[in-house]
Each structure stands twice: as structure tokens, then as C-alpha cells.
Write an enzyme that holds these catalytic residues in place. Structure first.
Site, short mmCIF file in Angstrom:
data_model
loop_
_atom_site.label_atom_id
_atom_site.label_comp_id
_atom_site.label_asym_id
_atom_site.label_seq_id
_atom_site.Cartn_x
_atom_site.Cartn_y
_atom_site.Cartn_z
N PRO A 1 0.83 -1.21 0.00
CA PRO A 1 0.00 0.00 0.00
C PRO A 1 0.87 1.25 0.00
O PRO A 1 1.78 1.39 0.82
CB PRO A 1 -0.79 -0.13 1.31
CG PRO A 1 -0.79 -1.59 1.61
CD PRO A 1 0.53 -2.10 1.13
N GLU A 2 0.60 2.15 -0.93
CA GLU A 2 1.34 3.40 -1.03
C GLU A 2 0.44 4.54 -0.57
O GLU A 2 -0.67 4.30 -0.09
CB GLU A 2 1.87 3.59 -2.45
CG GLU A 2 2.80 2.44 -2.86
CD GLU A 2 3.38 2.60 -4.25
OE1 GLU A 2 3.19 3.65 -4.89
OE2 GLU A 2 4.03 1.64 -4.73
#
Length: 271
Positions: free
Chosen positions: A2-3
Site C-alpha cells: 500500500p502506497e
């Protein structure tokens, strides 16, 4: 992994629904990357005031402290009134008066950490080195250009480093460099002021678009309501090695930088 867009999408999917909730119980599963830092019982009876984000950290403001949540490599949060029975990869669960917040993390690189506030050494150790928020008014083109001039490494690595600007992870670094027409191996200090301005704009545009599309779901990311993201369907270069460029039809290339895959168009990104 997840960014920033995925973390912001997660925040948006439950922040309003949990605000004002009273914490009833907190339970832990297998150890995560870092310890909670307090007894779970210490959180009972506290109110959730708001949910903010700093880089890839979610900050839950409590009436008696602060929870910092990081999703790690494979984590996701769920929030609801009727969640399924906890599974083997559910390692943090906070039952509140408005619903249950649960962290699912198969690889256990994520973390939930308690601090008294943002001035607490525990919080400062995690947050102080983070760069400017790319979707905030503090992210201005001139300061970004000056930050690039101080760095001798490849621009892709500078974007991933999180000091010149925070949250531009591997997926979005490839995308913003394509939009700005900059080759990922170009040294950051060599980028001219006009091209740095293009890159500054590309960072804001790509990240905002990713948030609007619910982030990217490459494997198992979903927001706190279980909804997948769709940005990956519109990616220009990421994970498209060998496929024709959507602009010029030149085959997309890939290379390894810092043990991460980079994707680019040799024609559209010449220097």
C-alpha cells in the site's frame, strides 16, 4: 505494498464513520513489526476524535493519546459493525461503540503503535524524517527543485526515498516520471527547473487520480469497506513491460533499481 494513495483511500473509507466512537476493547494477534507500546487495556474508554494521515501512516487522534498505524507490505484495515470472525492474519482488533477496526496483515510488516502525542519520541522517530506531503499546499515547485539539486542519485530513488517528497512509492514513481517525460535513471541534480516543475505537477496529478480511483489493487488491497482500487487499469507504464506505450507504441522497458522494478518508455522518456 500500500502506497500513499491506498493509505489515503483507506482513511477516507472509515474516518467519518469512526469519529466520536468510544473504544470498548482492544485485542492483539501475533506480533507485528513494532510493539503496541502500551497495555491494550490502556486504550479502553478513550474516544476516537479524528483520523489523519502523514505519509503512509494513519494517525488516530484519541482523547488520551495517538495511535499510529502502518499497513506494511500487505496490510489492510477493515471497519464495520458486523465483521467476519477474526482469521489467522488478523493481528489487531479495536472494538468501538460505532464498529470494529481490524488490521489484517499476512506478512506482519505493518504496525500499530501508541504514543502520547506527536511530540512523543516514539512518534517523532517514525514521522520526523518524512518529506513534504505531495497533496498539500506545502508542496511547492521551487522548494522541490531545490531539494532535487542536493541529491546525486537517480530521480526514481529520490522519489522513493521520501525526503524530497513523501509517499511516492514504486507504482506511482514510474507513472509520474512517464508523465513528466523523465527517464528514471536521470540524476536528480541534473533535472532543470522547468522539468522539475513538470515533475512536481505530475506527482500531484497522478496521486490525486489514484486516490480518486480508489488506489491500486495488484494483489489484495482493499479499503476499510472491502472495496478494491482501479488505478492499475489506467497505468501508463507500471507492470507493462513489453507492451506498447499508450502514447507512441514503443514497447515499455523495465529495469531494476534498488531491488525494485521500474517501468518506462525509452522514446517518451529520453533523458
Amino acid at each position: 505494498m500500500p502506497e500513499l494513495p491506498e493509505v489515503e483511500v483507506t482513511r477516507l473509507s472509515f474516518a467519518e464513520r469512526i469519529a466520536g466512537a468510544r473504544i470498548e476493547t482492544v485485542s492483539l494477534g501475533k506480533p507485528l513489526r513494532w510493539p503496541l507500546g502500551c497495555r491494550p487495556q490502556q486504550l479502553q474508554g478513550q474516544d476516537v476524535l479524528a483520523v489523519r494521515r502523514r505519509g503512509k501512516y494513519l494517525l488516530l487522534d484519541l482523547s488520551g493519546g495517538l495511535l499510529l498505524i502502518h499497513l506494511g507490505m500487505s496490510g489492510s484495515l477493515g471497519f464495520g459493525v458486523e465483521l467476519p470472525v477474526p482469521g489467522k492474519h488478523d493481528h489487531f482488533e479495536m472494538v468501538t461503540s460505532l464498529g470494529t477496526l481490524r488490521l489484517n496483515d499476512p506478512r506482519r510488516f505493518g504496525a500499530v503503535v501508541y504514543a502520547s502525542d506527536e511530540s512523543d519520541p516514539v512518534a517523532r522517530k517514525l514521522l520526523d524524517r518524512l518529506g513534504v506531503e505531495p497533496l498539500s499546499e506545502d508542496f511547492d515547485a521551487q522548494s522541490f527543485y531545490q531539494a532535487l539539486k542536493l541529491r546525486k542519485t537517480a530521480i526514481k530513488q529520490v522519489l522513493l526515498g521520501g525526503e524530497a517528497v513523501v509517499g511516492v512509492g514504486n507504482i506511482y514513481a514510474s507513472e509520474v516520471l512517464f508523465l513528466a517525460g523523465i527517464r528514471p535513471t536521470t540524476k536528480a541534480w541534473r533535472i532543470s527547473k522547468p522539468r522539475a516543475a513538470l515533475l512536481h505537477h505530475a506527482i500531484q496529478e497522478v496521486l490525486a487520480q489514484a486516490v480518486a480511483k480508489g488506489g491500486s489493487t495488484l494483489k489484495d488491497f482493499s479499503n476499510a469497506q472491502g472495496e478494491a482500487g482501479h488505478f492499475q487499469l489506467d497505468a501508463m507504464v507500471y507492470d507493462r513491460a513489453g507492451l506498447p506505450c499508450k502514447v507512441c507504441a514503443t514497447p515499455i522497458k523495465s529495469l531494476r533499481q534498488g531491488q525494485r522494478s521500474t517501468f518506462y518508455c525509452g522514446n517518451c522518456q529520453k533523458s
